[in-house]
Design a protein around this motif. Structure first.
Motif, PDB file in Angstrom:
ATOM      1  N   SER A   5       0.832  -1.206   0.000  1.00  0.00           N
ATOM      2  CA  SER A   5       0.000   0.000   0.000  1.00  0.00           C
ATOM      3  C   SER A   5       0.861   1.248   0.000  1.00  0.00           C
ATOM      4  CB  SER A   5      -0.930   0.019   1.210  1.00  0.00           C
ATOM      5  OG  SER A   5      -1.863  -1.010   1.107  1.00  0.00           O
ATOM      6  N   ARG A   8       2.353   1.591  -3.528  1.00  0.00           N
ATOM      7  CA  ARG A   8       1.321   2.048  -4.463  1.00  0.00           C
ATOM      8  C   ARG A   8       1.047   3.536  -4.249  1.00  0.00           C
ATOM      9  NH1 ARG A   8      -3.273  -1.398  -3.747  1.00  0.00           N
ATOM     10  NH2 ARG A   8      -2.368  -2.672  -5.363  1.00  0.00           N
ATOM     11  N   SER A  61       0.111 -10.018 -16.217  1.00  0.00           N
ATOM     12  CA  SER A  61      -0.515  -9.632 -14.951  1.00  0.00           C
ATOM     13  C   SER A  61      -1.938 -10.173 -14.889  1.00  0.00           C
ATOM     14  CB  SER A  61      -0.527  -8.104 -14.829  1.00  0.00           C
ATOM     15  OG  SER A  61      -1.479  -7.677 -13.887  1.00  0.00           O
ATOM     16  N   ALA A  63      -4.225  -9.493 -12.705  1.00  0.00           N
ATOM     17  CA  ALA A  63      -5.141  -8.375 -12.449  1.00  0.00           C
ATOM     18  C   ALA A  63      -5.432  -7.618 -13.745  1.00  0.00           C
ATOM     19  CB  ALA A  63      -4.560  -7.441 -11.391  1.00  0.00           C
ATOM     20  N   ASP A 124       3.991  -5.226 -10.539  1.00  0.00           N
ATOM     21  CA  ASP A 124       3.107  -5.734  -9.491  1.00  0.00           C
ATOM     22  C   ASP A 124       1.984  -4.762  -9.145  1.00  0.00           C
ATOM     23  OD1 ASP A 124       4.821  -3.907  -8.261  1.00  0.00           O
ATOM     24  OD2 ASP A 124       4.893  -5.023  -6.385  1.00  0.00           O
ATOM     25  N   GLN A 125       2.001  -3.561  -9.722  1.00  0.00           N
ATOM     26  CA  GLN A 125       0.948  -2.573  -9.480  1.00  0.00           C
ATOM     27  C   GLN A 125      -0.070  -2.531 -10.619  1.00  0.00           C
ATOM     28  OE1 GLN A 125       0.806  -0.728  -6.530  1.00  0.00           O
ATOM     29  NE2 GLN A 125       2.344  -2.241  -6.039  1.00  0.00           N
ATOM     30  N   ALA A 143      -4.406   2.269  -9.204  1.00  0.00           N
ATOM     31  CA  ALA A 143      -3.509   1.125  -9.421  1.00  0.00           C
ATOM     32  C   ALA A 143      -4.204  -0.115  -8.892  1.00  0.00           C
ATOM     33  CB  ALA A 143      -2.182   1.335  -8.699  1.00  0.00           C
ATOM     34  N   GLY A 144      -4.107  -1.199  -9.631  1.00  0.00           N
ATOM     35  CA  GLY A 144      -4.710  -2.454  -9.203  1.00  0.00           C
ATOM     36  C   GLY A 144      -6.050  -2.709  -9.874  1.00  0.00           C
ATOM     37  N   LEU A 145      -6.708  -3.766  -9.418  1.00  0.00           N
ATOM     38  CA  LEU A 145      -7.986  -4.174  -9.990  1.00  0.00           C
ATOM     39  C   LEU A 145      -8.975  -3.017 -10.036  1.00  0.00           C
ATOM     40  CD1 LEU A 145      -8.472  -7.613  -8.228  1.00  0.00           C
ATOM     41  CD2 LEU A 145      -8.168  -7.248 -10.677  1.00  0.00           C
TER      42      LEU A 145
END
Length: 169
Positions: A5, A8, A61, A63, A124-125, A143-145
Motif C-alpha cells: 500500500s 502504491r 498480470s 489483475a 506488481d501494481q 492502481a490495481g484491480l
C-alpha cells in the motif's frame, strides 16, 4: 500501512506530482507515446479535447487480464460520448499482443508503451489507470484491480459535464 500500500501510494503520488510540476500552459502534462497494434503511433496530444483513460497493463498480470473486459465495456459505452480509452501494454511484442487481443475479441485501442516520462512502471501494481481531462491534465488515477463502475466514478462525473460556453465533445 502494509508495504504494498505504501509503494502504491508513493508511486501514484509521484505520478501526480510529476504531472503537476509541468508548466500550466503546456497542453499535455505527461509525455506518452505508444505504438498501436495496427502500426500507427499514439501520442497523448492525439487525445486533446477528449476525456482520456490510459490503462497501463501487461498480459503477464492476472489483475490486468481480469480488468480488460471491464475496460472493453467502458470503451464501447463511452467512446461515442467523447471518452478515449487506450490500453497500453508494458510488453512490447506486437505479434503476441495481436494474438492475445484477437483471442479475447478486444476491439478497444491497444498499444505498446514507447517514449514516456512516467518513470518505471512496477509490474506488481498493474493495471494502472490514469484519467486525463480534455486539456491533458491527470485528474484521477488508480492502481490495481478496477471495475466498470469504478471507471465511471473516476472518469465520468465532473468530466462529462460540458464546459460553460461550449458544447459537449
Amino acid at each position: 500501512m502494509p508495504i504494498l500500500s505504501r509503494i502504491r501510494t508513493a508511486f501514484l503520488a509521484g505520478l501526480l506530482v510529476a504531472a503537476s510540476a509541468f508548466a500550466a500552459d503546456q497542453p499535455a502534462p505527461l509525455r506518452v507515446e505508444a505504438e498501436m497494434l495496427d502500426g500507427s503511433r499514439y501520442v497523448l496530444d492525439d487525445s486533446r479535447g477528449f476525456i482520456t483513460l490510459l490503462s497501463f497493463w501487461s498480459p503477464d498480470s492476472l489483475a490486468s487480464r481480469k480488468c480488460l473486459g471491464e475496460l472493453q465495456r467502458f470503451h464501447q459505452d463511452y467512446e461515442s460520448r467523447g471518452v478515449k480509452v487506450v490500453a497500453i501494454s508494458t510488453v512490447n511484442d506486437a505479434a503476441m499482443l495481436r494474438a492475445f487481443t484477437a483471442k479475447r475479441k478486444l476491439s478497444l485501442p491497444v498499444a505498446m508503451l514507447g517514449e514516456n516520462n512516467l518513470g518505471a512502471i512496477p509490474e506488481d501494481q498493474l493495471p494502472i489507470v490514469l484519467v486525463l481531462d480534455r486539456d491533458g491534465k491527470v485528474v484521477a488515477s488508480r492502481a490495481g484491480l478496477f471495475s466498470y463502475r469504478m471507471l465511471e466514478v473516476l472518469a465520468v462525473p465532473p468530466l462529462m459535464k460540458p464546459v460553460s460556453g461550449t458544447t459537449p465533445q
